[in-house]
Structure formats: C-alpha cells, structure tokens
Write an enzyme that holds these catalytic residues in place. Structure first.
Site, PDB file in Angstrom:
ATOM      1  N   GLY A  40      39.315  38.625 -23.997  1.00 16.48           N
ATOM      2  CA  GLY A  40      38.544  37.567 -23.343  1.00 16.48           C
ATOM      3  C   GLY A  40      39.258  36.964 -22.140  1.00 16.48           C
ATOM      4  N   THR A  41      40.543  36.731 -22.266  1.00 18.57           N
ATOM      5  CA  THR A  41      41.284  36.105 -21.176  1.00 18.57           C
ATOM      6  C   THR A  41      41.256  36.984 -19.927  1.00 18.57           C
ATOM      7  OG1 THR A  41      42.716  34.998 -22.763  1.00 18.57           O
ATOM      8  CG2 THR A  41      43.545  35.184 -20.512  1.00 18.57           C
ATOM      9  N   ASN A  83      34.092  27.041 -28.019  1.00 18.57           N
ATOM     10  CA  ASN A  83      35.020  27.402 -29.095  1.00 18.57           C
ATOM     11  C   ASN A  83      35.433  26.216 -29.960  1.00 18.57           C
ATOM     12  OD1 ASN A  83      36.100  27.133 -26.343  1.00 18.57           O
ATOM     13  ND2 ASN A  83      38.100  27.084 -27.311  1.00 18.57           N
ATOM     14  N   GLN A  97      32.737  33.453 -27.906  1.00 24.38           N
ATOM     15  CA  GLN A  97      32.401  32.859 -29.202  1.00 24.38           C
ATOM     16  C   GLN A  97      30.941  33.100 -29.597  1.00 24.38           C
ATOM     17  OE1 GLN A  97      34.474  31.591 -31.336  1.00 24.38           O
ATOM     18  NE2 GLN A  97      36.296  31.246 -30.099  1.00 24.38           N
ATOM     19  N   SER A 157      35.190  39.447 -26.556  1.00 28.73           N
ATOM     20  CA  SER A 157      36.504  39.796 -27.110  1.00 28.73           C
ATOM     21  C   SER A 157      36.356  40.362 -28.515  1.00 28.73           C
ATOM     22  CB  SER A 157      37.358  38.521 -27.143  1.00 28.73           C
ATOM     23  OG  SER A 157      38.589  38.772 -27.775  1.00 28.73           O
ATOM     24  N   HIS A 163      38.580  40.396 -31.211  1.00 28.27           N
ATOM     25  CA  HIS A 163      39.181  39.810 -32.422  1.00 28.27           C
ATOM     26  C   HIS A 163      38.457  38.584 -32.958  1.00 28.27           C
ATOM     27  CE1 HIS A 163      41.676  36.376 -30.697  1.00 28.27           C
ATOM     28  NE2 HIS A 163      41.303  36.997 -29.602  1.00 28.27           N
ATOM     29  N   THR A 169      45.628  53.392 -18.811  1.00 26.40           N
ATOM     30  CA  THR A 169      45.235  54.249 -19.929  1.00 26.40           C
ATOM     31  C   THR A 169      44.538  53.413 -21.006  1.00 26.40           C
ATOM     32  OG1 THR A 169      47.070  55.706 -19.459  1.00 26.40           O
ATOM     33  CG2 THR A 169      46.140  55.851 -21.681  1.00 26.40           C
ATOM     34  N   CYS A 209      44.729  27.319 -28.564  1.00 19.64           N
ATOM     35  CA  CYS A 209      45.475  27.544 -27.327  1.00 19.64           C
ATOM     36  C   CYS A 209      46.119  26.261 -26.830  1.00 19.64           C
ATOM     37  CB  CYS A 209      44.558  28.107 -26.253  1.00 19.64           C
ATOM     38  SG  CYS A 209      43.609  29.497 -26.820  1.00 19.64           S
TER      39      CYS A 209
END
Ligand SMILES: Cc1ncc(COP(=O)(O)O)c(C=O)c1O
Length: 388
Positions: free
Chosen positions: A72-73, A152, A180, A200, A202, A238, A326
């Site tokens: 996401g970042t 979030n 989210q 994202s 995770h 890669t 964060c």
C-alpha cells in the site's frame, strides 16, 4: 496467560493457511524468474498472470490495468508522485483529505516541498468528506485528487461514487487508497470512475510486501521505478512471485467469502461495541453508524491514556492499537480523530479494536471484562478523571 486474542486486523492479518499453501510451490518448484523465456520462468510468469487476472476480475477492470508493487505504501507513493510529476505541466495543485494514511499525507508533504500546492479537505464528525467541498476546491490548475476509500482508524467508507464523479466531470485524476476497503466491500471500477487505486495484500489474510496500483487505461503516469521491462516498464524489478500468487489467492478467497465474513465479523464487532457502551461509563464511539467497515470499533475511554490501555490489555493477552499502528510510539493524538473534532485530550484515550474472521464471538465477554478491569484501574490512578 492462557488466552491470546488478536484484535488488530487493520494493522495486519494472519495469512490464511490456504494462501500459504498456494504460495509454497512458488518457493519450492516454480522459483524461476518470471521474465525468463525458459520453462522455469514461464511457470513463475503463469502464476503472476493468474493472480493479475483474479484481481482484475474482482475489481471489474482489465488485467493490463493492474501493476504489482511492494504494498500500500508504495502504491500510494506511485499514485500521488507518479501522477503529479507527469501532469505538472497542466498545473501544480493537488487535493487530499485530512484523514489520509501517512503514506498519502507524507507524499503530499514531499510534493509541497517540491513546489506543488496542496489543499487538505476537512471531514465531518463521522469522518466523511463532503463531495461539495471537493467540487469547490477543484481549480483549473488542479491535477490530482486523492481521497481514501475506507479509513484505517475509524472505518468510515467515503461516498466514493460521488467523489469520483466530481473528478471525472472536472477532468481531474482521482486516486483512492483502498487498502482498508479492497476485499472487504465490493469495488466495481467499471461503475465508479476511479482513475488510480492502491491496495495491499496483508490486510486481507495475504502476504506482506505486496500490493497493486490500478491505473485506468489511458492514464499517463511517470515510470515509477526504472530498470527492466517488468510491469510493462512502469515498475521495474524482478517480481516477488510467491507474494503475488499469495495475494491473488487471498483476493479470490476474500471475494468468495466476503458476505459470510462481513456478516460474522460485523455481528461480533457490534455486539462488542454495544456491550462496552452499556457496561463501561464515559466511553465515546468514534465513527458513523452506517457506511463503516463494521469490523473497526474506535472508542475513547475518558481518563485512561491509550498507550496504558494497550499495555494493560496486552498483559491479558489482547492485542489492540491506539490511533493507527504507524503512529503508535508517538504521543500526538490521532490526526484522524482531531480532524473529526474529538478534543485532543480525549483523542489520547482512543483505542482501535479491529476484528477479523478468526475471532470467536465466545471471547467477547472476556474482552469486555478485561477492558473494564483495565479502564477502572487506570481511571483510579488518574488525577484528572472524575466520573459524571
Ligand atoms: C489506509 C492505508 N493505506 C496504506 C497503508 C500501507 O500499506 P502497506 O502496509 O501495505 O504499506 C495502510 C496500512 O496500514 C493503510 O491502512
């Protein structure tokens, strides 16, 4: 301590065993470089392209519009800086909201230092951006708008169709951070005129370090990372094949099980919230009743400092967070709650409980009782707390 209860799913989720199983062959057998022409490479490439197809189908877009990133970042940085630099000849005005994730806010701050001018839209007490405010903020030199899909910290789901339509009407690129939201609520990119979208892996029981940026066909962007021809030359490097395959599997499961998960998690989170509000005095709920990712329950406990609550619950085996993960470690009150008008001293006492599909409704009593013990203890020690 016998019980361990994880209530921090907005920070990250445990990988689904079916996701891990889908990834393993790409470590043990199909470990080739997806760019290689030989069969080792072709097997890896097939895994990447299958994941791309699954994700594209989920969002009702084209596989060619999906670009894999490290999460996401990176996708937020790619979207904001990539669009701003590419379109700066048209103007240097960019718009976002006050409640974005730091990946967006810091990208905007970076661009301001580079000579761009930024407008930060306010939100109401529930965390909603008013589409009329957006309409008024757009100028002839506005080149980019970025407003998150779901928040979030409090779970507020923005009026995406309206916000995106305002931008479409005005001919401005519209990005949304859907980290989210994706995999939790339906997103249809044919219907909603979003230009760029970050997600994202995770947050939906997939692996860490993988995500996508959706780039609507025909949108010009700078080449984000230069090098080889990976990701159609836009994001060289890669490919992280096992993570991409795992993300595809996680998305497939999230889509298939969305309704059941939502029903189960929402019921559990609502029961928790209502019990806390009934049994613990001086608690404030932050966020809207509806148009919210119901798994997210953000509560302020007057007179009990957030970090202290976290540590007390941790000792009882319960993992929660204050503000967003964060920012924890920094003692400033959450920028999201502050923007929603929560007084700073109350915002210091905010705790985010975020439920997931593996939580057990049977644990709610234990969670509430633990919370009650922690809050009572901290309030007793507080020189400032007086019950009303
Ligand atoms: C709304 C939002 N955007 C972006 C991110 C960053 O995503 P990642 O952890 O994949 O870099 C997060 C993670 O907390 C988030 O909640």
């Amino acid at each position: 301590m016998d019980k361990l209860i994880y209530l921090d799913h907005n920070s990250t989720t445990p990988p689904d065993p079916r996701v891990v199983e889908a990834m393993m062959p790409y470590y043990n057998e199909a470990w080739g470089n997806a760019s290689s022409l030989h069969q080792f490479g072709r097997h890896a490439k097939a895994g990447v392209e299958e994941a791309r197809e699954i994700i594209a189908k989920t969002f009702n877009c084209l596989p060619e519009e999906i670009y894999f990133t490290s999460g996401g970042t990176e996708s937020d940085n790619f979207a904001v800086k990539g669009a701003a630099y590419e379109h700066q000849n048209k103007g240097k005005h960019i718009i976002t909201s006050k409640i974005e994730h730091h990946a967006i806010l810091e990208s905007f701050a970076f661009l301001e230092e580079e000579g761009f001018e930024a407008t930060y839209l306010p939100v109401d007490q529930y965390g909603f951006v008013d589409p009329d405010d957006l309409r008024k903020a757009i100028r002839p030199d506005t080149i980019l708008v970025s407003v998150m899909y779901a928040n979030n910290e409090v779970g507020t789901i923005q009026k995406m169709d309206e916000l995106a339509s305002v931008c479409q009407e005005k001919g401005v690129i519209f990005h949304t951070d859907a980290v989210q939201a994706a995999g939790k609520i339906p997103i249809d990119l044919k219907r909603t005129p979003i230009t760029l979208m970050s997600t994202s892996g995770h947050k939906i029981y997939g692996p860490k370090g993988v995500g996508i940026l959706y780039i609507r066909q025909g949108t010009r962007m700078i080449r984000w990372q230069t090098g080889g021809a990976h990701e159609r030359g836009m994001r060289a490097g890669t490919e992280n094949v096992p993570a991409i395959v795992g993300y595809g599997k996680a998305m497939e499961l999230a889509q298939k099980e969305m309704k059941d998960n939502d029903r189960k998690i929402s019921a559990m989170a609502e029961e928790f919230r209502n019990t806390v509000l009934r049994e613990i005095p001086d608690v404030r709920f932050n966020g809207p009743e509806e148009e919210r990712i119901k798994a997210t329950v953000n509560l302020c406990f007057k007179g009990a400092e957030g970090e202290a609550v976290i540590l007390n619950l941790d000792m009882m085996g319960i993992g929660v967070t204050s503000g967003s993960a964060c920012t924890s470690g920094a003692l400033e009150p959450s920028h999201v709650l502050t923007a929603m008008g929560v007084p700073p001293e109350l915002a210091q006492s905010a705790i985010r409980f975020s439920f997931g599909k593996d939580n057990d409704p049977e644990d709610i009593d234990y969670i509430v009782n633990s919370l009650k013990t922690a809050i009572e203890k901290l309030r007793m020690m507080s020189p400032f707390y007086q019950s009303q």
